[in-house]
Design an enzyme around this catalytic site. Structure first.
Site, PDB file in Angstrom:
ATOM      1  N   ASP A  16       0.729  -1.280   0.138  1.00 27.17           N
ATOM      2  CA  ASP A  16      -0.157  -0.039   0.045  1.00 27.17           C
ATOM      3  C   ASP A  16       0.788   1.357   0.006  1.00 27.17           C
ATOM      4  O   ASP A  16       2.044   1.274   0.714  1.00 27.17           O
ATOM      5  CB  ASP A  16      -0.876  -0.074   1.273  1.00 27.17           C
ATOM      6  CG  ASP A  16      -2.049   0.913   1.127  1.00 27.17           C
ATOM      7  OD1 ASP A  16      -2.286   1.508   0.213  1.00 27.17           O
ATOM      8  OD2 ASP A  16      -2.688   1.173   1.981  1.00 27.17           O
ATOM      9  N   ASN A  18       1.247   3.443  -3.091  1.00 22.55           N
ATOM     10  CA  ASN A  18       1.875   3.695  -4.289  1.00 22.55           C
ATOM     11  C   ASN A  18       1.436   5.468  -4.795  1.00 22.55           C
ATOM     12  O   ASN A  18       1.736   6.029  -5.399  1.00 22.55           O
ATOM     13  CB  ASN A  18       1.598   2.697  -5.448  1.00 22.55           C
ATOM     14  CG  ASN A  18       2.146   1.331  -5.217  1.00 22.55           C
ATOM     15  OD1 ASN A  18       3.019   1.157  -4.235  1.00 22.55           O
ATOM     16  ND2 ASN A  18       1.745   0.458  -5.906  1.00 22.55           N
ATOM     17  N   TRP A  21       2.753   7.934  -2.600  1.00 23.81           N
ATOM     18  CA  TRP A  21       4.138   8.022  -2.977  1.00 23.81           C
ATOM     19  C   TRP A  21       4.322   9.176  -4.515  1.00 23.81           C
ATOM     20  O   TRP A  21       5.000   9.904  -4.509  1.00 23.81           O
ATOM     21  CB  TRP A  21       4.813   6.676  -3.485  1.00 23.81           C
ATOM     22  CG  TRP A  21       6.324   6.681  -3.908  1.00 23.81           C
ATOM     23  CD1 TRP A  21       7.287   6.657  -3.036  1.00 23.81           C
ATOM     24  CD2 TRP A  21       6.788   6.934  -4.910  1.00 23.81           C
ATOM     25  NE1 TRP A  21       8.515   6.521  -3.617  1.00 23.81           N
ATOM     26  CE2 TRP A  21       8.184   6.912  -4.944  1.00 23.81           C
ATOM     27  CE3 TRP A  21       6.237   7.231  -6.300  1.00 23.81           C
ATOM     28  CZ2 TRP A  21       9.098   6.901  -5.962  1.00 23.81           C
ATOM     29  CZ3 TRP A  21       7.128   7.067  -7.458  1.00 23.81           C
ATOM     30  CH2 TRP A  21       8.613   7.081  -7.248  1.00 23.81           C
ATOM     31  N   HIS A  33       2.722   3.091  -9.173  1.00 22.33           N
ATOM     32  CA  HIS A  33       2.675   1.736  -9.363  1.00 22.33           C
ATOM     33  C   HIS A  33       3.796   1.217 -10.000  1.00 22.33           C
ATOM     34  O   HIS A  33       4.251  -0.038  -9.717  1.00 22.33           O
ATOM     35  CB  HIS A  33       1.244   1.363 -10.056  1.00 22.33           C
ATOM     36  CG  HIS A  33       0.064   1.769  -9.236  1.00 22.33           C
ATOM     37  ND1 HIS A  33      -0.185   1.343  -8.066  1.00 22.33           N
ATOM     38  CD2 HIS A  33      -1.176   2.317  -9.768  1.00 22.33           C
ATOM     39  CE1 HIS A  33      -1.352   1.922  -7.736  1.00 22.33           C
ATOM     40  NE2 HIS A  33      -2.110   2.417  -8.655  1.00 22.33           N
ATOM     41  N   SER A  61      -7.307  -5.887  -6.208  1.00 25.91           N
ATOM     42  CA  SER A  61      -8.294  -6.322  -5.452  1.00 25.91           C
ATOM     43  C   SER A  61      -9.702  -6.398  -6.366  1.00 25.91           C
ATOM     44  O   SER A  61      -9.690  -5.676  -7.425  1.00 25.91           O
ATOM     45  CB  SER A  61      -8.541  -5.690  -4.222  1.00 25.91           C
ATOM     46  OG  SER A  61      -9.292  -4.557  -4.348  1.00 25.91           O
ATOM     47  N   LEU A 127      11.119 -20.471  -4.450  1.00 28.57           N
ATOM     48  CA  LEU A 127      10.140 -19.649  -3.939  1.00 28.57           C
ATOM     49  C   LEU A 127       8.743 -19.950  -4.735  1.00 28.57           C
ATOM     50  O   LEU A 127       8.827 -19.768  -6.018  1.00 28.57           O
ATOM     51  CB  LEU A 127      10.371 -18.343  -4.016  1.00 28.57           C
ATOM     52  CG  LEU A 127       9.396 -17.212  -3.674  1.00 28.57           C
ATOM     53  CD1 LEU A 127       9.170 -17.247  -1.950  1.00 28.57           C
ATOM     54  CD2 LEU A 127       9.904 -15.836  -3.978  1.00 28.57           C
ATOM     55  N   GLU A 209       0.312 -13.527  12.108  1.00 25.90           N
ATOM     56  CA  GLU A 209       1.132 -12.539  12.822  1.00 25.90           C
ATOM     57  C   GLU A 209       0.947 -11.355  11.708  1.00 25.90           C
ATOM     58  O   GLU A 209       1.285 -11.495  10.726  1.00 25.90           O
ATOM     59  CB  GLU A 209       2.428 -12.583  13.117  1.00 25.90           C
ATOM     60  CG  GLU A 209       2.790 -13.876  13.939  1.00 25.90           C
ATOM     61  CD  GLU A 209       2.103 -13.315  15.477  1.00 25.90           C
ATOM     62  OE1 GLU A 209       2.467 -12.287  15.818  1.00 25.90           O
ATOM     63  OE2 GLU A 209       1.932 -14.378  16.191  1.00 25.90           O
TER      64      GLU A 209
HETATM   65  C1  FPP Z   1      -2.028  -0.157  -3.253  1.00 24.21           C
HETATM   66  O1  FPP Z   1      -1.601   1.288  -3.455  1.00 24.21           O
HETATM   67  C2  FPP Z   1      -1.355  -0.718  -4.374  1.00 24.21           C
HETATM   68  C3  FPP Z   1      -2.185  -1.197  -5.462  1.00 24.21           C
HETATM   69  C4  FPP Z   1      -3.504  -1.218  -5.558  1.00 24.21           C
HETATM   70  C5  FPP Z   1      -1.310  -1.698  -6.513  1.00 24.21           C
HETATM   71  C6  FPP Z   1      -0.227  -2.388  -6.433  1.00 24.21           C
HETATM   72  C7  FPP Z   1       0.525  -2.749  -7.772  1.00 24.21           C
HETATM   73  C8  FPP Z   1       1.774  -2.995  -7.824  1.00 24.21           C
HETATM   74  C9  FPP Z   1       2.731  -2.855  -6.876  1.00 24.21           C
HETATM   75  C10 FPP Z   1       2.260  -3.371  -9.288  1.00 24.21           C
HETATM   76  C11 FPP Z   1       2.016  -4.953  -9.346  1.00 24.21           C
HETATM   77  C12 FPP Z   1       2.609  -5.313 -10.551  1.00 24.21           C
HETATM   78  C13 FPP Z   1       2.589  -6.524 -11.104  1.00 24.21           C
HETATM   79  C14 FPP Z   1       3.317  -7.055 -12.141  1.00 24.21           C
HETATM   80  C15 FPP Z   1       1.929  -7.798 -10.259  1.00 24.21           C
HETATM   81  P1  FPP Z   1      -2.732   2.700  -3.401  1.00 24.21           P
HETATM   82  O2  FPP Z   1      -2.595   3.082  -4.836  1.00 24.21           O
HETATM   83  O3  FPP Z   1      -3.931   2.186  -2.791  1.00 24.21           O
HETATM   84  O4  FPP Z   1      -1.696   3.706  -2.857  1.00 24.21           O
HETATM   85  P2  FPP Z   1      -2.464   5.056  -1.832  1.00 24.21           P
HETATM   86  O5  FPP Z   1      -3.321   4.346  -0.583  1.00 24.21           O
HETATM   87  O6  FPP Z   1      -1.269   5.636  -1.331  1.00 24.21           O
HETATM   88  O7  FPP Z   1      -3.545   5.845  -2.795  1.00 24.21           O
END
Ligand code: FPP
Length: 247
Positions: A16, A18, A21, A33, A61, A127, A209
């Site tokens: 969480d 992105n 950031w 992302h 999700s 893994l 945990e």
């Molecule tokens: C949550 O941050 C993040 C996501 C919903 C997407 C996560 C996806 C990736 C890290 C890329 C995955 C790539 C592959 C190839 C599987 P948010 O957007 O909810 O952040 P915020 O809460 O700061 O808005």
């Protein structure tokens, strides 16, 4: 030094932060992302090097469809980019990939990239890297109960007494023995200061945990991951029982 005998077998991560950031840098959310994907790549290799057997990340999700088309498509495009840039390294590290969730409704190029990812890593026994994609914990339980109903219905028609156990439901989850056969997570990490499960592995997390960090996901490093795993090795897990020293 981490005690290898106490390593979590399965670690789940809610990646969480992105969006925040990207906002801090006045960049579009998709750039967040993209940076999140870079962080994810490093954690996969770190987990593999540490000898962790299963890693599951929450990438998209069932609720994330509510986001803008631009953001949703941006995340799906990242999957194609990930496969193109990382497949060889994953194979070299013997990483086996699974998808938890239904991915057939994603854009065609993403579906093809995922199929390639799955078929190219199917024989790998290092893994297990599980990507929760179009995944929802409650949705997973509903699907499991439906599959179980089909199985038990036949038995009932044959006059067999029907019993339903926890193991029956577990078996039909994406992680269950009817699917990928992944043990319940020992440790679940969520970044960005939020402290909730957000429909991630809701059945499987019954005795996990939980650990939280304020670090936004794109800034999460292998060092911080190792520190959290080390902290886990000192936790006293009781699974509803009593502490060893109290007995
Ligand atoms: C949550 O941050 C993040 C996501 C919903 C997407 C996560 C996806 C990736 C890290 C890329 C995955 C790539 C592959 C190839 C599987 P948010 O957007 O909810 O952040 P915020 O809460 O700061 O808005």
């Amino acid at each position: 030094m981490i005690d290898k005998n106490k390593l979590p077998v399965h670690v789940g991560i809610i990646m969480d932060g992105n969006g925040r950031w990207a906002k801090q840098r006045m960049l579009p959310r998709v750039m967040g992302h993209n940076a999140g994907m870079e962080a994810m790549k490093k954690i996969v290799i770190a987990a593999s090097n540490m000898g962790i057997k299963h890693l599951t990340v929450y990438a998209f999700s069932t609720e994330n469809w509510k986001r803008s088309v631009e953001e949703v498509n941006g995340i799906f495009k990242l999957i194609v980019k990930y496969v193109n840039s990382e497949l060889q390294e994953l194979i070299d590290n013997n990483v086996h990939i699974n998808i938890l969730g239904e991915y057939d409704m994603l854009p065609q190029d993403s579906v093809e990239a995922i199929d390639k990812l799955l078929s190219s890593t199917a024989g790998d026994d290092g893994l297990t890297f599980n990507i929760a994609l179009n995944y929802g914990g409650r949705d997973e339980i509903v699907k499991a109960v439906r599959a179980l109903y089909e199985e038990k219905k036949n038995q009932e028609e044959q006059g067999v007494f029907i019993e339903i156990t926890e193991d029956d439901i577990s078996r039909y989850l994406y992680t269950g023995s009817a699917n990928h056969d992944i043990p319940d997570p020992d440790l679940i990490i969520r970044t960005s200061g939020e402290e909730r499960m957000s429909n991630f592995l809701v059945w499987q997390a019954a005795y996990s945990e939980l650990m939280f960090t304020d670090t936004l996901w794109p800034d999460f490093t292998a060092e911080e991951f190792e520190q959290m795993v080390e902290k886990f090795t000192h936790r006293n897990r009781r699974f509803g029982g009593r502490k060893e020293e109290d007995k």
